[in-house]
Scaffold this active site. Sequence first.
Site, mmCIF file in Angstrom:
data_model
loop_
_atom_site.group_PDB
_atom_site.id
_atom_site.type_symbol
_atom_site.label_atom_id
_atom_site.label_comp_id
_atom_site.label_asym_id
_atom_site.label_seq_id
_atom_site.Cartn_x
_atom_site.Cartn_y
_atom_site.Cartn_z
ATOM 1 N N PRO A 26 0.709 -1.271 0.061
ATOM 2 C CA PRO A 26 -0.052 0.170 0.055
ATOM 3 C C PRO A 26 1.095 1.212 -0.127
ATOM 4 C CG PRO A 26 0.203 -0.897 2.229
ATOM 5 C CD PRO A 26 0.917 -2.035 1.357
ATOM 6 N N MET A 27 0.606 2.059 -0.834
ATOM 7 C CA MET A 27 1.376 3.622 -0.793
ATOM 8 C C MET A 27 0.560 4.573 -1.068
ATOM 9 S SD MET A 27 5.080 2.545 -2.904
ATOM 10 C CE MET A 27 4.346 1.538 -4.189
ATOM 11 N N ALA A 28 0.284 5.407 -0.196
ATOM 12 C CA ALA A 28 -0.716 6.417 -0.399
ATOM 13 C C ALA A 28 -0.264 7.300 -1.552
ATOM 14 C CB ALA A 28 -0.733 7.463 0.855
ATOM 15 N N GLN A 64 -6.885 -0.731 3.219
ATOM 16 C CA GLN A 64 -6.354 -0.896 4.443
ATOM 17 C C GLN A 64 -7.084 0.499 5.326
ATOM 18 O OE1 GLN A 64 -2.497 1.392 4.835
ATOM 19 N NE2 GLN A 64 -1.695 -0.523 5.351
ATOM 20 N N CYS A 76 2.878 2.865 8.911
ATOM 21 C CA CYS A 76 3.324 3.931 8.183
ATOM 22 C C CYS A 76 3.858 5.051 9.191
ATOM 23 C CB CYS A 76 1.941 4.382 7.532
ATOM 24 S SG CYS A 76 2.321 5.952 6.568
ATOM 25 N N LYS A 90 -0.229 -4.687 9.243
ATOM 26 C CA LYS A 90 0.878 -4.376 8.513
ATOM 27 C C LYS A 90 1.653 -3.538 9.804
ATOM 28 C CE LYS A 90 3.011 -2.199 4.615
ATOM 29 N NZ LYS A 90 3.601 -0.959 5.032
ATOM 30 N N ASN A 112 8.492 -7.385 3.943
ATOM 31 C CA ASN A 112 8.582 -6.068 3.153
ATOM 32 C C ASN A 112 9.800 -5.422 3.379
ATOM 33 O OD1 ASN A 112 7.134 -2.860 3.595
ATOM 34 N ND2 ASN A 112 7.281 -3.779 1.630
ATOM 35 N N GLY A 113 10.361 -4.678 2.362
ATOM 36 C CA GLY A 113 11.340 -3.604 2.734
ATOM 37 C C GLY A 113 12.374 -3.826 1.604
ATOM 38 N N ASP A 114 12.933 -2.862 0.508
ATOM 39 C CA ASP A 114 14.072 -2.941 -0.062
ATOM 40 C C ASP A 114 13.860 -4.348 -0.979
ATOM 41 O OD1 ASP A 114 14.638 -0.455 0.988
ATOM 42 O OD2 ASP A 114 16.430 -1.375 2.134
HETATM 43 C C1 LIG Z 1 4.876 7.072 -1.252
HETATM 44 C C2 LIG Z 1 4.505 5.907 0.027
HETATM 45 C C3 LIG Z 1 3.378 5.940 0.585
HETATM 46 C C4 LIG Z 1 2.995 4.962 1.449
HETATM 47 N N1 LIG Z 1 2.032 4.841 1.934
HETATM 48 C C5 LIG Z 1 1.597 3.844 2.808
HETATM 49 C C6 LIG Z 1 0.223 3.355 3.421
HETATM 50 O O1 LIG Z 1 -0.673 4.082 3.006
HETATM 51 N N2 LIG Z 1 0.095 2.282 4.305
HETATM 52 C C7 LIG Z 1 1.147 1.570 4.584
HETATM 53 O O2 LIG Z 1 1.124 0.784 5.585
HETATM 54 N N3 LIG Z 1 2.367 1.881 4.266
HETATM 55 C C8 LIG Z 1 2.705 2.717 3.070
HETATM 56 N N4 LIG Z 1 3.942 2.968 2.524
HETATM 57 C C9 LIG Z 1 5.043 2.051 3.188
HETATM 58 C C10 LIG Z 1 5.046 0.771 2.158
HETATM 59 O O3 LIG Z 1 3.777 0.041 2.218
HETATM 60 C C11 LIG Z 1 6.190 -0.001 2.483
HETATM 61 O O4 LIG Z 1 5.979 -0.649 3.792
HETATM 62 C C12 LIG Z 1 7.596 0.483 2.479
HETATM 63 O O5 LIG Z 1 7.541 1.512 1.212
HETATM 64 C C13 LIG Z 1 8.727 -0.296 2.245
HETATM 65 O O6 LIG Z 1 8.621 -1.385 0.900
HETATM 66 P P1 LIG Z 1 9.621 -1.089 -0.292
HETATM 67 O O7 LIG Z 1 11.062 -0.890 0.136
HETATM 68 O O8 LIG Z 1 9.239 -2.044 -1.267
HETATM 69 O O9 LIG Z 1 9.147 0.369 -0.719
HETATM 70 C C14 LIG Z 1 4.126 3.902 1.849
HETATM 71 C C15 LIG Z 1 5.393 4.164 1.288
HETATM 72 C C16 LIG Z 1 5.450 4.943 0.172
HETATM 73 C C17 LIG Z 1 7.008 5.030 -0.392
#
Ligand SMILES: Cc1cc2nc3c(=O)[nH]c(=O)nc-3n(C[C@H](O)[C@H](O)[C@H](O)COP(=O)(O)O)c2cc1C
Length: 328
Positions: free
Chosen positions: A16-18, A70, A100, A139, A200-202
Site C-alpha cells: 500500500p502506498m498512499a 487498508q 506507516c 501491517k 517487506n522492505g527494499d
Molecule cells: C509514497 C509511499 C506511501 C506509503 N503509504 C503507505 C500506506 O498508506 N500504508 C502503509 O501501510 N504503508 C505505506 N507505505 C510503506 C510501504 O507500504 C512499504 O512498507 C515501504 O515502502 C517499504 O517497502 P519498499 O522498500 O518495497 O518500498 C508507503 C510508502 C511510500 C513510499
Amino acid sequence: MQIGPYKLSNNLVLAPMAGVTDRPFRQLCKNLGAGFAVSEMVTSNSLLWGSKKTLRRANHAGETEPRSVQIAGADPKMMALAAKYNADNGAQIIDINMGCPAKKVCNVMAGSALMQDESLVAQIVEAVVNAVDIPVTLKTRTGWDLEHKNALAIAKIAENSGIQLLTIHGRTRACQYRGDAEYDTIAQVKSEIGIPVIANGDVTSPEKAKYVLEYTNADAVMIGRAAQGRPWIFREIDYFLNTGKLLPEPPVLEVRDILIGHLKNLYEFYGEYTGVRMARKHISWYSKGQRHGAAFRKCVNNVETVKDQLNMVNEFFERLSDAQELAA
Ligand SMILES: Cc1cc2nc3c(=O)[nH]c(=O)nc-3n(C[C@H](O)[C@H](O)[C@H](O)COP(=O)(O)O)c2cc1C
C-alpha cells in the site's frame, strides 16, 4: 498463499502506498504479475468517508479479487466502524496500518506510532476482527525504534486476536526509510507464529525477492517503491522464482504501451484535471534512467491536457525506440 477463503495466484504483493496505489495502479500490477495488492490507506474518521478522496480510495470497481482495503486510526471503536463500513462497501479483506511513519498519521498516534502501546494494539485488532466477518490482516514495522523492536510481541497479540496475515516492513518507525531493511526480525517472527507472514522492505529485484523469501522463510514478499514506474517487476520476479532465469528488460515500445494504458486508466478514474496531475509522478518514474529523461520530465510536467500529455509521452518513447534501432 491463502488469506481466509482467498487463494492468491502467487506470493508477490504490491505494498500500500498512499498517493500511488490507487485502483489503476493496483490493477496494472495485478495484470503484470502481482498476486495481491493492498489499497492506499483509508481514514477511520467517519467524517471524511464522504470526501471525494476517501470515496476514490475505497473504489474497487472491476478490480481483480481479493480486494483489500487498508484502514488507519487509533481509536478502537472508530477502527471497528471503519472496517465494517468498508466491508459493507466491497472490501473482502481489511488491513490495519501500523506500518506507516508519516507525520500526518503518527502525530495522531496511528500508523507505526501505535506499536508503542501494545495494549492499545490489542484493543484495536480485537475490535476490528470482531466487527467484520471477513479476514483482517495487519501491517507493522519491526518496532518503534532500534531499542524497542517489539514486532514479535505485536505479532503474538495479532495472532491471538484472530489476525489472519501479518506484513512486516524490516525497519523501525524511527528509521523511516533510512538505512537498509533488516530481515532477522521478520525471520524470527515467522519462526514463532503460525499465521502467514509477508516480508517487506527494499525488495528491488528478482534475486533480492528470492533471497528475502529464503532468508526469512516468509510466505510472500511485498514490493513498494521498486514497482513505481516498473510495474512489470512482478512478472520478472515471478519468472525468476519459477525458472531461475532473468527476463530481459521490456522493449521501449512495450514500456510505452504499458504507460499509455496506465495513463488512460488514470484519466478515466480521476477525470482530466486530476488525472493529468496524478499521471505526472508516474510518467517521471517510467522515464527515470532513460536517455534525455530529465529534459522530457521538465516539459511533460508542464502540460495540462490529456491530449498534450499523451502526445508527449508517445513522442518521447518513439524517439527512444528510434535511437535504439539506430544504435543497434
Ligand atoms: C509514497 C509511499 C506511501 C506509503 N503509504 C503507505 C500506506 O498508506 N500504508 C502503509 O501501510 N504503508 C505505506 N507505505 C510503506 C510501504 O507500504 C512499504 O512498507 C515501504 O515502502 C517499504 O517497502 P519498499 O522498500 O518495497 O518500498 C508507503 C510508502 C511510500 C513510499
